[in-house]
Design a protein around this motif. Structure first.
Motif, mmCIF file in Angstrom:
data_model
loop_
_atom_site.group_PDB
_atom_site.id
_atom_site.type_symbol
_atom_site.label_atom_id
_atom_site.label_comp_id
_atom_site.label_asym_id
_atom_site.label_seq_id
_atom_site.Cartn_x
_atom_site.Cartn_y
_atom_site.Cartn_z
ATOM 1 N N ALA A 76 48.806 -36.964 4.093
ATOM 2 C CA ALA A 76 49.380 -35.717 2.980
ATOM 3 C C ALA A 76 50.887 -36.630 2.730
ATOM 4 N N PRO A 77 51.456 -36.604 2.237
ATOM 5 C CA PRO A 77 52.635 -37.346 1.626
ATOM 6 C C PRO A 77 53.761 -35.995 1.902
ATOM 7 N N ASN A 78 54.495 -36.799 3.020
ATOM 8 C CA ASN A 78 55.591 -35.828 3.523
ATOM 9 C C ASN A 78 55.605 -34.765 4.611
ATOM 10 N N GLN A 79 54.306 -34.819 5.079
ATOM 11 C CA GLN A 79 53.958 -33.282 5.380
ATOM 12 C C GLN A 79 52.410 -33.934 6.595
ATOM 13 N N GLY A 80 51.521 -35.112 6.602
ATOM 14 C CA GLY A 80 50.249 -35.626 7.384
ATOM 15 C C GLY A 80 51.041 -36.141 8.607
ATOM 16 N N GLY A 81 51.402 -35.848 9.999
ATOM 17 C CA GLY A 81 51.303 -37.434 10.842
ATOM 18 C C GLY A 81 50.665 -36.336 12.684
ATOM 19 N N ARG A 100 47.309 -44.546 6.148
ATOM 20 C CA ARG A 100 48.402 -44.811 4.297
ATOM 21 C C ARG A 100 48.119 -43.229 4.048
ATOM 22 N N SER A 101 49.703 -43.515 3.231
ATOM 23 C CA SER A 101 49.944 -41.891 2.591
ATOM 24 C C SER A 101 48.472 -41.467 1.585
ATOM 25 N N GLY A 102 48.308 -40.268 1.605
ATOM 26 C CA GLY A 102 47.355 -39.709 0.709
ATOM 27 C C GLY A 102 47.506 -40.230 -0.965
ATOM 28 N N ASP A 103 48.808 -39.996 -0.820
ATOM 29 C CA ASP A 103 49.228 -40.523 -2.447
ATOM 30 C C ASP A 103 48.843 -42.252 -2.553
ATOM 31 N N LEU A 104 48.375 -42.444 -3.540
ATOM 32 C CA LEU A 104 47.825 -43.461 -3.688
ATOM 33 C C LEU A 104 47.878 -43.910 -5.302
ATOM 34 N N ARG A 130 50.344 -48.824 6.548
ATOM 35 C CA ARG A 130 51.528 -48.628 5.278
ATOM 36 C C ARG A 130 51.896 -47.604 5.231
ATOM 37 N N ASP A 131 52.787 -48.011 4.510
ATOM 38 C CA ASP A 131 53.073 -47.006 3.383
ATOM 39 C C ASP A 131 53.790 -45.579 4.529
ATOM 40 N N LEU A 132 55.007 -46.217 5.061
ATOM 41 C CA LEU A 132 55.900 -45.204 6.241
ATOM 42 C C LEU A 132 57.231 -46.085 6.075
ATOM 43 N N THR A 133 58.525 -44.818 6.134
ATOM 44 C CA THR A 133 59.574 -45.084 6.296
ATOM 45 C C THR A 133 59.754 -44.284 7.808
ATOM 46 N N ASP A 134 60.902 -44.905 7.884
ATOM 47 C CA ASP A 134 61.806 -44.202 8.721
ATOM 48 C C ASP A 134 62.804 -43.001 8.997
ATOM 49 N N TYR A 135 63.028 -42.732 7.466
ATOM 50 C CA TYR A 135 63.233 -41.806 7.203
ATOM 51 C C TYR A 135 62.147 -40.468 7.245
ATOM 52 N N TYR A 136 61.310 -41.055 6.586
ATOM 53 C CA TYR A 136 60.406 -39.291 6.605
ATOM 54 C C TYR A 136 59.597 -39.511 7.991
ATOM 55 N N GLY A 137 59.188 -40.811 8.735
ATOM 56 C CA GLY A 137 58.151 -40.549 10.020
ATOM 57 C C GLY A 137 58.460 -41.891 10.375
#
Length: 257
Positions: A76-81, A100-104, A130-137
């Motif tokens: 889930a975007p900004n939630q799943g980890g 990957r992010s669930g945001d397609l 894919r779809d990773l950043t240091d800011y979110y995680g």
């Protein structure tokens, strides 16, 4: 619903096998998958055979082990980890895994990443992140336990999708980087053998070797860096311990002492 089912990780440790299933007509914007719910996975389980959807943050404690292969993990975007204190194995020869992010959408919102912490361990083989950043995680390695990454890829993660820190010493064999960027910090000692690192033209460096938080001491062998303004690893901060600069080009934009 975004999901097709719920094998709940918070109510014991279910371990169902899946083979030959097709999931379809699930609502929402994410990929169709079985919902993984937490907060913890305490025993040994397998995520394979169908896609999975991770809505929140899952913890794998010291007693837990997850093997994921032949699957896509949607977060889930900004939630799943995932926080790993036990064992997380991803992929294998002929058994790929995509995370990957669930945001397609074309520009997906990142997910919260995976952190190997404490004395956690794992083997990552034939995995794509894919779809990773240091800011979110990011995909972060901080563990004192053995972690090996083999024939795996990071893509679309130019905001710092990979961080190696603490006193970790992960072993990378043929890591591919596409439009991605990473940081080496703390007192970590990662070893990189082989691989092509392509910055996608987004950054001056493919990675940063940052001495602000310790004295990282990476080893580079046979790595190709391309498609950056400077096809090199950037060096920042003050060096207070012993380190080595060898095996790859380095770039110094600021004074290093």
């Amino acid at each position: 619903m975004l999901t097709a089912g719920r094998p709940g990780a918070g109510a014991g440790t279910p371990d169902p096998p899946f083979s030959g299933l097709t999931l379809q007509n699930c609502g929402g914007s994410g990929g169709a998958g079985l919902d993984i719910i937490g907060p913890s996975s305490n025993g040994a389980t397998h995520w394979n055979g169908v896609p999975f959807w991770i809505q929140g943050n899952i913890n794998i404690p010291a007693s837990g082990r997850v093997d994921a292969a032949n699957t896509t993990l949607f977060f889930a975007p900004n939630q799943g980890g995932i926080d790993v204190n036990g064992t997380l194995n991803l992929g294998g020869p002929g058994a790929p895994v995509l995370l990957r992010s669930g945001d397609l959408s074309t520009n997906p919102i990142p997910w919260k990443g995976i952190g190997y912490i404490g004395t956690s361990r794992g083997i990552i083989n034939n995995a794509t992140f894919r779809d990773l950043t240091d800011y979110y995680g990011p995909l972060g390695f901080y563990s004192n336990g053995p972690v090996t990454i083999i024939n795996s890829t990071m893509t679309n993660s130019f905001g710092g999708g990979l961080v190696i820190g603490g006193t970790s010493a992960p072993q990378f064999i043929n890591l591919t980087m596409n439009a991605s960027y990473f940081r080496i910090i703390g007192n970590s000692k990662p070893v990189f053998n082989g691989g092509v690192w392509d910055g996608g033209g987004f950054k001056p460096h493919i990675a940063v070797l940052d001495y602000a938080t310790g004295t990282p001491d990476p080893t580079f062998n046979g790595v190709t860096v391309q498609n950056c303004t400077q096809n090199a690893v950037g060096v920042y901060g003050n060096v207070n311990g012993t380190t080595h600069w060898a095996g790859i080009p380095f770039s110094f934009e600021y004074s290093v002492t």
